[in-house]
Structure formats: C-alpha cells, structure tokens
Motif scaffolding. Structure first.
Motif, short mmCIF file in Angstrom:
data_model
loop_
_atom_site.label_atom_id
_atom_site.label_comp_id
_atom_site.label_asym_id
_atom_site.label_seq_id
_atom_site.Cartn_x
_atom_site.Cartn_y
_atom_site.Cartn_z
N PRO A 1 -9.01 11.71 91.29
CA PRO A 1 -9.22 12.25 89.95
C PRO A 1 -7.92 12.85 89.42
O PRO A 1 -7.13 13.41 90.17
N ASN A 2 -7.71 12.73 88.15
CA ASN A 2 -6.47 13.20 87.53
C ASN A 2 -6.65 14.60 86.96
O ASN A 2 -6.08 14.94 85.93
N ASP A 3 -7.46 15.40 87.62
CA ASP A 3 -7.78 16.73 87.08
C ASP A 3 -7.28 17.88 87.97
O ASP A 3 -7.61 19.03 87.73
N GLY A 4 -6.50 17.55 89.00
CA GLY A 4 -5.98 18.59 89.88
C GLY A 4 -7.01 19.17 90.82
O GLY A 4 -6.76 20.20 91.45
N SER A 5 -8.17 18.52 90.95
CA SER A 5 -9.23 19.05 91.81
C SER A 5 -8.94 18.85 93.29
O SER A 5 -9.59 19.46 94.14
N THR A 6 -7.97 18.00 93.60
CA THR A 6 -7.54 17.83 94.99
C THR A 6 -6.03 18.06 95.05
O THR A 6 -5.32 17.87 94.06
N SER B 1 -4.02 14.87 94.50
CA SER B 1 -3.96 14.38 93.11
C SER B 1 -2.80 15.00 92.34
O SER B 1 -2.45 14.52 91.26
N ASP C 1 2.73 13.28 91.83
CA ASP C 1 3.02 12.47 90.65
C ASP C 1 3.99 11.35 91.04
O ASP C 1 5.14 11.62 91.37
#
Length: 87
Positions: free
Chosen positions: A18-23, A26, A29
């Motif tokens: 996911p591209n939401d910083g939840s991991t 992730s 970059d």
C-alpha cells in the motif's frame, strides 16, 4: 555489505505494498534514496514473511530474501543504517 543484483525485482515487489505508509517497507521509494536505522530495519524485518509469501516469481523471491538479509544485519548492529539508493 551491499546488494546490487535485485534492484528492478525489488522495485516491482515494492509496488505491491500500500502506498499509504502503513508498513515500514512501503516507505522505501525506488525513485529516491531511503535510509533505515537499526530500529526501523527491525520493524521492516517483521514484514518480510508476508511479502515473501506473495512472491511467485523466483526473481522477486530472491530480491525479498536478499532484503531480509540486509535488514537482519542492520537490525543486529547498533548505530547502523541501511541505505536504499535510487538511480
């Protein structure tokens, strides 16, 4: 210690996250440099088994296994950093 053989395969694997910083993983970059300290590497290391299960291509599995070794080495070495360099 470094790894230079799996850049493209690892970049492909990272697009699955996911591209939401939840991991923690992730946050890597592929187009810009990313730096993890040993605490961040330890957190990211816990995410490897799930990512490895998703790998059906041997290139992807090799990239994730290589990443696991680098994260493990960093997490076990106080004051160390793991630097992901883009092109």
């Amino acid at each position: 210690m470094g790894s230079y053989d799996h850049g493209n395969a690892l970049a492909e694997v990272l697009t699955w996250l996911p591209n939401d910083g939840s991991t923690k993983l992730s946050l890597i970059d592929p187009w810009r440099d990313t730096l993890f300290n040993e605490q961040e590497a330890e957190v990211a290391l816990k995410e490897i088994p799930d990512l490895l299960q998703r790998c059906s291509d041997p290139r992807h599995a090799a990239a994730v296994q290589d990443l696991e070794q680098l994260l493990r080495a960093c997490s076990r070495t106080p004051g160390s950093y793991l630097w992901f360099m883009s092109d």
